[in-house]
Design a protein around this motif. Structure first.
Motif, PDB file in Angstrom:
ATOM      1  N   LEU A 194      17.333 116.394  43.408  1.00  0.00           N
ATOM      2  CA  LEU A 194      18.423 116.152  42.453  1.00  0.00           C
ATOM      3  C   LEU A 194      18.211 116.953  41.166  1.00  0.00           C
ATOM      4  CD1 LEU A 194      18.852 112.301  42.950  1.00  0.00           C
ATOM      5  CD2 LEU A 194      20.667 113.990  43.255  1.00  0.00           C
ATOM      6  N   LYS A 195      16.965 116.982  40.702  1.00  0.00           N
ATOM      7  CA  LYS A 195      16.661 117.723  39.465  1.00  0.00           C
ATOM      8  C   LYS A 195      16.959 119.213  39.612  1.00  0.00           C
ATOM      9  CE  LYS A 195      13.325 114.793  37.087  1.00  0.00           C
ATOM     10  NZ  LYS A 195      11.913 114.528  36.775  1.00  0.00           N
ATOM     11  N   ALA A 196      16.754 119.726  40.812  1.00  0.00           N
ATOM     12  CA  ALA A 196      17.014 121.154  41.060  1.00  0.00           C
ATOM     13  C   ALA A 196      18.507 121.478  41.011  1.00  0.00           C
ATOM     14  CB  ALA A 196      16.434 121.556  42.414  1.00  0.00           C
ATOM     15  N   ILE A 197      19.344 120.462  41.250  1.00  0.00           N
ATOM     16  CA  ILE A 197      20.795 120.676  41.308  1.00  0.00           C
ATOM     17  C   ILE A 197      21.475 120.332  39.974  1.00  0.00           C
ATOM     18  CG2 ILE A 197      22.929 119.840  42.412  1.00  0.00           C
ATOM     19  CD1 ILE A 197      21.171 119.325  44.951  1.00  0.00           C
ATOM     20  N   LEU A 198      21.004 119.285  39.313  1.00  0.00           N
ATOM     21  CA  LEU A 198      21.655 118.796  38.094  1.00  0.00           C
ATOM     22  C   LEU A 198      21.285 119.641  36.868  1.00  0.00           C
ATOM     23  CD1 LEU A 198      20.966 115.013  38.725  1.00  0.00           C
ATOM     24  CD2 LEU A 198      23.249 116.031  38.639  1.00  0.00           C
ATOM     25  N   PRO A 199      22.157 119.684  35.857  1.00  0.00           N
ATOM     26  CA  PRO A 199      21.795 120.352  34.600  1.00  0.00           C
ATOM     27  C   PRO A 199      20.558 119.697  33.967  1.00  0.00           C
ATOM     28  CG  PRO A 199      24.152 119.826  34.672  1.00  0.00           C
ATOM     29  CD  PRO A 199      23.526 119.154  35.846  1.00  0.00           C
ATOM     30  N   ASP A 200      19.828 120.462  33.176  1.00  0.00           N
ATOM     31  CA  ASP A 200      18.566 119.994  32.585  1.00  0.00           C
ATOM     32  C   ASP A 200      18.730 118.781  31.673  1.00  0.00           C
ATOM     33  OD1 ASP A 200      17.278 121.965  33.912  1.00  0.00           O
ATOM     34  OD2 ASP A 200      17.142 123.343  32.212  1.00  0.00           O
ATOM     35  N   ASN A 201      19.926 118.604  31.110  1.00  0.00           N
ATOM     36  CA  ASN A 201      20.096 117.506  30.146  1.00  0.00           C
ATOM     37  C   ASN A 201      20.347 116.150  30.819  1.00  0.00           C
ATOM     38  OD1 ASN A 201      22.769 118.285  31.009  1.00  0.00           O
ATOM     39  ND2 ASN A 201      23.576 117.070  29.337  1.00  0.00           N
ATOM     40  N   VAL A 202      20.407 116.132  32.149  1.00  0.00           N
ATOM     41  CA  VAL A 202      20.672 114.862  32.852  1.00  0.00           C
ATOM     42  C   VAL A 202      19.352 114.119  33.110  1.00  0.00           C
ATOM     43  CG1 VAL A 202      21.644 113.762  34.910  1.00  0.00           C
ATOM     44  CG2 VAL A 202      22.722 115.820  33.965  1.00  0.00           C
ATOM     45  N   THR A 203      19.291 112.882  32.631  1.00  0.00           N
ATOM     46  CA  THR A 203      18.120 112.029  32.858  1.00  0.00           C
ATOM     47  C   THR A 203      18.381 111.145  34.079  1.00  0.00           C
ATOM     48  OG1 THR A 203      17.660 111.961  30.491  1.00  0.00           O
ATOM     49  CG2 THR A 203      16.630 110.249  31.835  1.00  0.00           C
ATOM     50  N   ILE A 204      17.437 111.138  35.007  1.00  0.00           N
ATOM     51  CA  ILE A 204      17.571 110.307  36.216  1.00  0.00           C
ATOM     52  C   ILE A 204      16.745 109.036  36.026  1.00  0.00           C
ATOM     53  CG2 ILE A 204      17.151 110.194  38.702  1.00  0.00           C
ATOM     54  CD1 ILE A 204      17.360 113.274  38.743  1.00  0.00           C
ATOM     55  N   ILE A 205      17.361 107.887  36.249  1.00  0.00           N
ATOM     56  CA  ILE A 205      16.592 106.640  36.125  1.00  0.00           C
ATOM     57  C   ILE A 205      16.749 105.762  37.364  1.00  0.00           C
ATOM     58  CG2 ILE A 205      16.332 106.403  33.624  1.00  0.00           C
ATOM     59  CD1 ILE A 205      18.806 104.773  33.482  1.00  0.00           C
ATOM     60  N   ASP A 206      15.638 105.138  37.738  1.00  0.00           N
ATOM     61  CA  ASP A 206      15.684 104.151  38.823  1.00  0.00           C
ATOM     62  C   ASP A 206      15.037 102.861  38.313  1.00  0.00           C
ATOM     63  OD1 ASP A 206      12.805 103.810  40.144  1.00  0.00           O
ATOM     64  OD2 ASP A 206      13.016 105.916  39.556  1.00  0.00           O
TER      65      ASP A 206
END
Length: 263
Positions: A194-206
């Motif tokens: 997901l990080k490789a696809i999303l823009p750098d400013n997107v934070t992923i949380i689980d």
């Protein structure tokens, strides 16, 4: 229940092992028993009644194995069945919900994405939480169609996975989300993709860390933390093939046992 009994954890398959890792990191001396109900995965496409019945089956199995607390390491099972489980069993039951609240509180773009199963997104508990915390926020809800079967098969970064993730994240990128909430315990295994696809400013949380903290808090409040200092028993049971579970837990291979078992 005795304090040296195991923590019981179940999920619709191998994904909840991401929650197990957080629990084991925070409570390294606790015995654990994990049930991967892979034979019935994914839960996200089933009816609320089917999900509840499967959750009862898994709970009964963990109680028979001596669990002192049960962690429902599955968003779909939590949002559809946890009220029934808490009503029917006199044992602490910890659930897992998508981390909508922290995303809603921290977003500066006022736009967040939620990637979850159909069963989670359509549940009453999910709707209530979303309404409560996202009044002035644009929420892009995407059903992660096809992701769980690929993860169950150990296919984390093949072309099929990358293609699906690009499709699922496209509306989120278009909406300029700055937070992506993972609403399925399988999904932490695809964070690198997901990080490789999303823009750098997107934070992923689980929700894994929060679930581990809540488990510790509840055990402490009941004086139920294990008081032995020997190596813990870390048992994993699956009712399908064991390969994917062994692959996802390969860094723990010296300490854990993974077995196929009917339940």
């Amino acid at each position: 229940m005795k304090k040296n009994n195991p923590i019981g954890i179940f999920d619709s398959g191998v994904g909840g092992s991401s929650i197990w890792k957080e629990i084991h990191k925070l409570l390294p001396l606790e015995h654990t028993i994990y049930l991967a109900d892979s034979k019935n995965a994914p839960y996200g496409n089933k009816t609320a009644e089917e999900i509840t019945n499967l959750s009862i089956k898994n709970t009964e199995k963990l109680l028979a194995l001596g669990a002192k607390i049960i962690v429902v390491a599955c968003n779909t099972a939590t949002t559809n069945a946890i009220a029934t489980l808490r009503k029917n069993y006199d044992i602490p039951i910890i659930g897992i919900e998508p981390a909508i609240k922290p995303a809603a509180l921290q977003t500066t773009a006022k736009s967040i994405g939620i990637l979850a199963t159909k069963g989670t997104l359509s549940s009453a508990l999910f709707s209530k939480t979303t309404r409560e915390f996202t009044k002035d926020i644009n929420v892009v809800e995407i059903i992660g169609e096809g992701l769980v079967p690929l993860i169950e098969a150990g296919n984390l970064d093949g072309p099929e996975m990358v293609s699906l993730l690009k499709k699922h994240t496209k509306p989120m990128i278009a909406a300029n989300v700055d937070y992506l909430v993972l609403g399925c315990s399988h999904y932490p295994y695809i964070i690198p993709q997901l990080k490789a696809i999303l823009p750098d400013n997107v934070t992923i949380i689980d929700s894994g860390e929060a679930v581990a903290r809540q488990t510790k808090t509840v055990l402490q409040s009941m004086d139920m933390l294990r008081d032995e200092n020997t190596a813990p028993n870390l048992q994993f049971f699956t009712n399908a093939e064991t390969d994917t579970l062994k692959f996802l837990l390969k860094n723990y291979s010296e300490k854990i046992s993974v077995e196929k078992k009917e339940f």
